[in-house]
Design a protein around this motif. Sequence first.
Motif, short mmCIF file in Angstrom:
data_model
loop_
_atom_site.label_atom_id
_atom_site.label_comp_id
_atom_site.label_asym_id
_atom_site.label_seq_id
_atom_site.Cartn_x
_atom_site.Cartn_y
_atom_site.Cartn_z
N GLN A 108 0.83 -1.20 0.00
CA GLN A 108 0.00 0.00 0.00
C GLN A 108 0.87 1.26 0.00
O GLN A 108 0.51 2.28 -0.59
CB GLN A 108 -0.95 0.00 1.20
N VAL A 109 2.03 1.19 0.64
CA VAL A 109 2.96 2.32 0.65
C VAL A 109 3.46 2.60 -0.78
O VAL A 109 3.53 3.76 -1.20
CB VAL A 109 4.15 2.05 1.61
N GLN A 110 3.81 1.56 -1.53
CA GLN A 110 4.28 1.74 -2.91
C GLN A 110 3.17 2.34 -3.79
O GLN A 110 3.43 3.24 -4.59
CB GLN A 110 4.74 0.41 -3.50
N ASN A 166 3.20 -6.91 -8.70
CA ASN A 166 3.88 -5.65 -8.95
C ASN A 166 4.79 -5.82 -10.17
O ASN A 166 6.02 -5.79 -10.08
CB ASN A 166 4.67 -5.22 -7.71
N GLY A 167 4.19 -6.02 -11.31
CA GLY A 167 4.92 -6.16 -12.56
C GLY A 167 5.68 -7.46 -12.68
O GLY A 167 5.41 -8.43 -11.97
N LEU A 179 6.17 -0.95 -10.00
CA LEU A 179 5.90 0.45 -9.65
C LEU A 179 7.16 1.31 -9.59
O LEU A 179 7.14 2.46 -10.03
CB LEU A 179 5.14 0.54 -8.32
N ASP A 180 8.25 0.77 -9.08
CA ASP A 180 9.47 1.60 -9.01
C ASP A 180 9.96 1.95 -10.42
O ASP A 180 10.42 3.06 -10.67
CB ASP A 180 10.57 0.94 -8.17
N ARG A 181 9.80 1.03 -11.35
CA ARG A 181 10.20 1.30 -12.74
C ARG A 181 9.23 2.28 -13.40
O ARG A 181 9.63 3.13 -14.19
CB ARG A 181 10.28 -0.01 -13.53
N ILE A 182 7.94 2.20 -13.07
CA ILE A 182 6.97 3.16 -13.58
C ILE A 182 7.37 4.57 -13.18
O ILE A 182 7.38 5.49 -14.00
CB ILE A 182 5.54 2.83 -13.08
N LEU A 183 7.74 4.74 -11.91
CA LEU A 183 8.15 6.06 -11.43
C LEU A 183 9.39 6.56 -12.16
O LEU A 183 9.48 7.72 -12.54
CB LEU A 183 8.37 6.03 -9.92
N TRP A 187 0.56 10.74 -17.46
CA TRP A 187 0.47 9.47 -18.17
C TRP A 187 1.31 8.45 -17.43
O TRP A 187 2.45 8.72 -17.04
CB TRP A 187 0.98 9.67 -19.60
N VAL A 188 0.77 7.27 -17.20
CA VAL A 188 1.44 6.23 -16.42
C VAL A 188 1.84 5.08 -17.35
O VAL A 188 0.98 4.32 -17.79
CB VAL A 188 0.53 5.71 -15.29
N PRO A 189 3.12 4.96 -17.66
CA PRO A 189 3.55 3.83 -18.50
C PRO A 189 3.49 2.53 -17.69
O PRO A 189 4.03 2.47 -16.59
CB PRO A 189 4.98 4.18 -18.88
N VAL A 190 2.80 1.52 -18.21
CA VAL A 190 2.68 0.26 -17.48
C VAL A 190 3.38 -0.91 -18.17
O VAL A 190 3.58 -1.95 -17.56
CB VAL A 190 1.21 -0.11 -17.17
#
Length: 131
Positions: free
Chosen positions: A32-34, A58-59, A77-81, A118-121
């Motif tokens: 939830q923190v991520q 998570n990916g 998520l870390d790579r998305i950021l 825009w959020v790259p997934v």
Amino acid sequence: MSDVVAVWQRLKFWFQDYAPELVPHLNPGATQVQLAELEQRLGRPLPEDFRASYALHNGQQDASSTGIVIGLKLLPLDRILMCMEELERHATEMPAWIQGVATKPEGAIQPFRACRGWVPVTQDSGGNYLG
């Protein structure tokens, strides 16, 4: 059971029969923190289906050679950021880079390589994203 959980179960059954090498490369769920960190970065809540999906997986791990979304890797998520920061840096340093992209069919989407929020997934090996 939520729709997202049911979809992931169906996908995993399909993977077991047709692409068993993909299942071990799915990451455990995001915390939830991520998820909150991405929401804070976006300045708005994530869609519930996105949250539910990333809470399950998570990916994919970087070691996986094949992506699960039409051959594209599902980003953690870390790579998305990191990708969001990279796209915003390109937009700031090279504003002309953002525009001038062809779309098919023409006019179906805005012809920009990236835009704020825009959020790259997914990502391919050439640095192209789906979001």
